[in-house]
Structures are given as C-alpha cells and as structure tokens.
Design an enzyme around this catalytic site. Sequence first.
Site, PDB file in Angstrom:
ATOM      1  N   THR A  49      38.607  94.261   0.480  1.00  0.00           N
ATOM      2  CA  THR A  49      39.575  92.764   0.791  1.00  0.00           C
ATOM      3  C   THR A  49      39.831  92.481  -0.443  1.00  0.00           C
ATOM      4  OG1 THR A  49      37.285  91.292  -0.093  1.00  0.00           O
ATOM      5  CG2 THR A  49      36.600  92.482   1.837  1.00  0.00           C
ATOM      6  N   CYS A  50      40.564  91.024  -0.430  1.00  0.00           N
ATOM      7  CA  CYS A  50      40.909  90.735  -1.205  1.00  0.00           C
ATOM      8  C   CYS A  50      40.761  91.076  -2.514  1.00  0.00           C
ATOM      9  CB  CYS A  50      41.412  89.078  -0.756  1.00  0.00           C
ATOM     10  SG  CYS A  50      40.580  87.958  -0.945  1.00  0.00           S
ATOM     11  N   ASN A  51      38.776  90.319  -2.613  1.00  0.00           N
ATOM     12  CA  ASN A  51      38.584  90.460  -3.601  1.00  0.00           C
ATOM     13  C   ASN A  51      37.736  91.744  -3.958  1.00  0.00           C
ATOM     14  OD1 ASN A  51      39.763  87.655  -4.182  1.00  0.00           O
ATOM     15  ND2 ASN A  51      37.390  87.255  -3.171  1.00  0.00           N
ATOM     16  N   ARG A  52      37.840  92.419  -3.716  1.00  0.00           N
ATOM     17  CA  ARG A  52      36.939  94.463  -3.777  1.00  0.00           C
ATOM     18  C   ARG A  52      37.688  94.728  -2.810  1.00  0.00           C
ATOM     19  NH1 ARG A  52      32.557  93.092  -4.419  1.00  0.00           N
ATOM     20  NH2 ARG A  52      32.697  91.128  -3.993  1.00  0.00           N
ATOM     21  N   GLU A 130      29.620  82.773   0.197  1.00  0.00           N
ATOM     22  CA  GLU A 130      30.558  82.140   1.501  1.00  0.00           C
ATOM     23  C   GLU A 130      30.252  83.674   2.684  1.00  0.00           C
ATOM     24  OE1 GLU A 130      33.245  84.636   2.480  1.00  0.00           O
ATOM     25  OE2 GLU A 130      33.069  85.931   0.408  1.00  0.00           O
ATOM     26  N   GLN A 136      32.699  91.160   6.919  1.00  0.00           N
ATOM     27  CA  GLN A 136      33.823  91.851   6.737  1.00  0.00           C
ATOM     28  C   GLN A 136      33.408  93.117   5.676  1.00  0.00           C
ATOM     29  OE1 GLN A 136      35.371  89.720   2.871  1.00  0.00           O
ATOM     30  NE2 GLN A 136      37.063  88.854   4.452  1.00  0.00           N
ATOM     31  N   GLY A 208      50.864  70.662   4.467  1.00  0.00           N
ATOM     32  CA  GLY A 208      50.428  71.680   3.113  1.00  0.00           C
ATOM     33  C   GLY A 208      49.657  72.526   2.955  1.00  0.00           C
ATOM     34  N   GLU A 209      48.715  73.359   2.424  1.00  0.00           N
ATOM     35  CA  GLU A 209      47.714  74.457   1.899  1.00  0.00           C
ATOM     36  C   GLU A 209      46.592  73.614   2.518  1.00  0.00           C
ATOM     37  OE1 GLU A 209      47.590  76.743  -1.605  1.00  0.00           O
ATOM     38  OE2 GLU A 209      49.358  77.531  -0.636  1.00  0.00           O
ATOM     39  N   MET A 210      46.064  72.193   1.578  1.00  0.00           N
ATOM     40  CA  MET A 210      45.386  72.034   1.831  1.00  0.00           C
ATOM     41  C   MET A 210      45.360  70.791   3.639  1.00  0.00           C
ATOM     42  SD  MET A 210      42.524  70.077   0.549  1.00  0.00           S
ATOM     43  CE  MET A 210      42.595  69.904  -0.719  1.00  0.00           C
TER      44      MET A 210
END
Length: 441
Positions: A49-52, A130, A136, A208-210
């Site tokens: 994943t993006c974090n691991r 989360e 995942q 935007g992102e928000m």
Amino acid sequence: MTLQMIGCSHHTTAVEAREQLSFSAEQTQWALAQFAQQFEGAELVVLSTCNRVELYAAGGAFGVGIGAVPPATGTLSMEQASKALNEFVAKCLNKPTDFVSQHMTIRQGRDAIDHLFLVAASLDSMVVGEAQILSQVKQAYDSSNLADATGPITHAAFQASNRAAKRVQTETSIHRRRLSVPSVAVGEVVPEVFETLKGKRVVCCGAGEMAEETLRYLKAAGSDNICIVNRGHDRAVALGEAFGAETQPLTSLHDEIVGADLLIGTTSSEHPLVDASTFAKLNAKRAGRVLLVLDLAVPRDFDPAIGDEAGVYLYQIDDLRAACDRNRREREKQWPKAKRILDEEADRFFQSLQQRATGPIIAQLRRQAEEVKAAELQRLMDKLNGSTDTAMTKEIEKSFDRLTNKLLHPPMASLRDDAADGHSRGLLEALRHLFNLGDDQ
C-alpha cells in the site's frame, strides 16, 4: 510451521524508500509465481500500500520448526529464511540486497502474527482506526488465493487476522471516531440538522483536495443534488464528472446560496466569498428555510457574522478540528482494549497451531495405550476362564480404564502445556522416543 514476514512501513521507512520497495499489481503477480517456483511448497502473500510493503511467507523451505518440533527436510533456518527473503525482494524489484535489508525488517513466528493482526485491525496505521487497511489485507490474501500461492499457514493466519480485526471493530469504538475535518462535517454535523441528504441541494465552493474528500463523504451519505461552484472551469468539470455533480461558475454563487440547503466552503480565497451584508439580503430571499453552512476553508470562506442570521447554522473549521481532536483522544483510549483483543486472538491462533502438531501424537499415544490395555484385559479374562459374573467383569474393565487414563494424564497434560508454550521443553519429541511412536501419524 510458522509465519515469516519481511516489510517496511511509514513508522520506520521514509516515503522515498517505500516508493522504491513498493510492488505494482504486475510485480505482485510475478512475485507470487516466482516464489512458488523458487521455493517448492512455500506460501506467499504480498501486501503493498502507500504506507507499507510486507511479504508474508510460510511452508516449504520456510516451514521452520516450532520450538522443539524439527523442521521438515530441506527447510531453512531462521537466519537462512531472513537472507532468502531479502534476496527474493531484491530480485523482484531489481534492487541491491543491501538496500532491501537496510530498509525492510524481518519478523518471524509470534512477532509476525502479532504484527499482521495489528495491521489488519488498523492499530499500526498512520491514522489508527482507519477502515481501509482491512480491505487491503483481504485483497492481498485474495490475490494470493487466486494465484494459488497460499497454503495452510497463510490461510490460518490471514483468516485469523480477519477475525481479530472484526472483533476490534465490534467490541471497541476505535473505528467509529472520525478524524478528518470532512468526515466529521458530513458524518457528525450534517445528521444533527438533516435526517437525510437525499433531495437536499448541496453547494460546494471550491474544487481542490478538501472539496474532493468532502464530496466522497457526501456521496457515501446519499447526497444526490450537488453543485460545485468554482472559479476554475476545468477542475470543477472534472470533479463534477467524477462525482455526478453539477458545476457552476463562481459568479453564480449568490443564486446558488438562495436555493441551497447545505453550503460548504473549501476554497483558498484570501477574502470571504460573501460578506455579511450581502448574505443577509440573500437569506431574506430564502423564506426562512434552514441553511447549514460548513466552512472548511483557511482563510474562512464565509464571514462568521452569517451565523447570526435566522435559520442559519454555521460550523467553522476550528469547531470541526476540535471535534477531530476529541475523537482522536477517544480512539487512543480504546487502544489498550483493542490490543488485548488482538493478544487473545493471537494466543488462540497459536494454540490451534500447536494442537495440530500435538493432536496426532496424543491420538497415537492413546491408541497404543488402548491396544495394550485391551490385550492385557483379554489375557486376564482368559486366565479367569469365565469365573467372574457380568458385574465383576465390568468392574475389572472400569479399573483398567481408570488405570490407563491415570497413566496417560500426566504426559498428555504436560504435552498440552508444552504446546501452549511453543514446545519449548521438547516434550513432543521425548514422547515419540519414550513410547516408540515413530513418525506414523
């Protein structure tokens, strides 16, 4: 057999290194196929994943022994397994082995299981609680299943991690506390004003992102009448198409305010989009209809004075951030309870695993004892030559049963205790030799 893991995460490895160690979908499929070829009978699950980035291996050459249980012929030692996993990842990603070993950690046995359970339950996530990580983990496991890369240990481990994560979800509130400003705004503030968003006119200022994150939560909550008002046309249209929303130029904002039920500000404007006096005139045209205003922008998109208007409920970003902080503190309070659940499930997993090793030996020991008992009982009955009545015969049989059970109880109880401790005292092998059980199970 036990589980091996090689991996890195946001906790220990910078994003620049994680990017180089991540597995694409194609690389994952290649790794699953290559692993089976390189290590016959081995199992593998790849979680990227993006974090691991984490690879879980078991079986075959990685079927190291549990405590005193000897590994199967051809298996690797713990040190050899670590080296093999490092080299395998380096081969898959075409990276130097030293680079892999520098940034990826090896976990084995209970440490690997504990870590997998923490990951699945999102206690190891950047945002604790989360919900995305469990899906995942499931997807990684499913991909390995489809590639026929799983086996008894990975099946047991990943199914157990799913059970553990589900227990954390249902028995704690760690997943039910929202931490982002948009999630709090839509998930906690909106329901206080509207029973449903269906049919309500939602006007979102900004693209935007928000705005994008807010729109995701709005759609998930059932919003079906959204208008994006933005200065830039192209970005608004792209976002509108992605979320099935209408788009209008910023010059239409006044008209949109008159027709809105929910007004959201997410722009980067240096000045309020509407001043207080202009808003008062627009609100007069609304005929007393309720308007919920969520100002998520910094600087603020709406003058705080509009909250004094009749029928207007204004929530600014500081109000929402305070709610996020409260929720974060509540999640932290739930962490010890969640960790206790994971420890219980890990104990349960290992007890089940150990019983697989001891069960056949216990069954064989009991069969052998029953055969000896039956033979000796028959020899005694032959010598008595029918001189006992039925009641006496049954009493003799009960005595033989009690004697057998009492003799078997200490070694079997000790074996179960030893199994719970990971076969640390080597009783399983001792029983094989003492009772001449051999390897036939």
